[in-house]
Design a protein around this motif. Structure first.
Motif, mmCIF file in Angstrom:
data_model
loop_
_atom_site.group_PDB
_atom_site.id
_atom_site.type_symbol
_atom_site.label_atom_id
_atom_site.label_comp_id
_atom_site.label_asym_id
_atom_site.label_seq_id
_atom_site.Cartn_x
_atom_site.Cartn_y
_atom_site.Cartn_z
ATOM 1 N N GLN A 167 35.576 38.898 43.868
ATOM 2 C CA GLN A 167 34.400 39.419 44.564
ATOM 3 C C GLN A 167 33.169 39.379 43.667
ATOM 4 N N SER A 200 38.492 28.206 44.418
ATOM 5 C CA SER A 200 39.060 29.531 44.195
ATOM 6 C C SER A 200 40.003 29.923 45.318
ATOM 7 N N GLU A 201 39.620 29.592 46.547
ATOM 8 C CA GLU A 201 40.497 29.906 47.679
ATOM 9 C C GLU A 201 41.806 29.137 47.570
ATOM 10 N N ASN A 257 32.036 35.760 43.359
ATOM 11 C CA ASN A 257 31.328 35.315 44.555
ATOM 12 C C ASN A 257 29.903 35.861 44.604
ATOM 13 N N ARG A 265 27.851 33.913 42.244
ATOM 14 C CA ARG A 265 27.617 32.581 42.791
ATOM 15 C C ARG A 265 26.536 32.597 43.871
ATOM 16 N N LYS A 266 26.511 33.659 44.673
ATOM 17 C CA LYS A 266 25.473 33.775 45.696
ATOM 18 C C LYS A 266 24.101 33.880 45.053
ATOM 19 N N VAL A 320 33.745 27.549 45.700
ATOM 20 C CA VAL A 320 34.412 28.569 46.507
ATOM 21 C C VAL A 320 35.734 28.052 47.038
#
Length: 209
Positions: free
Chosen positions: A88, A107-108, A91, A94-95, A104
């Motif tokens: 989290q 990572s998923e 992310n 990264r945003k 992304v």
């Protein structure tokens, strides 16, 4: 076998430290690269635990054999909690830095690989150890925090789903029992070492009014 246990212990220690310090790490981290490195290191240690656990299962007939199933759930929970916090935070960074969709997706994919690895390990563990079942999803027991009104239902479910299961060792029963406790109820037994001999003592503490 001893070498496998030592290596597995080192990896468990790495995950425990990551779990204990994750909040501080996230607060201090200011770069995507730092969090990516820590996430990759966490995943590598967890995958190594699964790999070493599979190897240990081949020694189940040795006199000093220690069943890896006794703590696999504990480190699964530590790993996924720490992974979630780091992921989290990553992310969010990264945003802020306009991440690419490729990062992304990577990572998923990493999460999917970990879940797949764990599933394969549990399947092999079940096949190699006839007295062990790790189908925790089949044990539908609500968390008990010490509320007297919830005790009777909790007690009956534990007796049927855990205590009366002959295919579980007392050590495993104790481990599963603790995983369904919270609050005051957990405080009664959390300092008792999870062993075969201590399961009865822990249960008696909960039963006592």
């Amino acid at each position: 076998m001893n070498r496998l246990i030592q290596q597995r212990g080192f990896c468990k220690g790495q995950i425990t430290r990551a779990h204990a310090t994750v909040a501080e790490v996230v607060e201090a981290s200011t770069s995507v690269e730092t969090l990516e490195y820590r996430l990759a290191k966490l995943n590598a240690n967890y995958e190594r635990i699964i790999e070493l656990s599979e190897h240990l299962c081949t020694y189940k007939d040795e006199p000093d054999y220690i069943d890896p199933a006794t703590d696999v759930v504990e480190y699964e929970e530590k790993h996924f909690y720490t992974h979630s916090v780091l992921f989290q935070a990553l992310n969010q960074l990264r945003k802020e830095t306009k991440p690419s969709a490729v990062d992304v997706t990577a990572s998923e994919t990493s999460i999917e690989c970990l879940v797949s690895s764990q599933t394969k390990f549990l399947e092999k563990l079940r096949e190699s150890s006839s007295h062990t079942e790790l189908h925790l999803e089949k044990i539908k027991i609500p968390t008990f925090s010490g509320n007297y009104e919830d005790w009777r239902q909790f007690c009956d479910l534990v007796l049927v789903s855990i205590d009366k299961r002959a295919n579980l060792t007392n050590c495993q029963k104790f481990h599963y029992l603790k995983s369904y406790l919270d609050g005051e109820a957990l405080n009664l037994v959390k300092h008792i070492t999870v062993t075969d001999d201590n399961y009865k003592e822990a249960w008696e503490r909960l039963v006592q009014p």
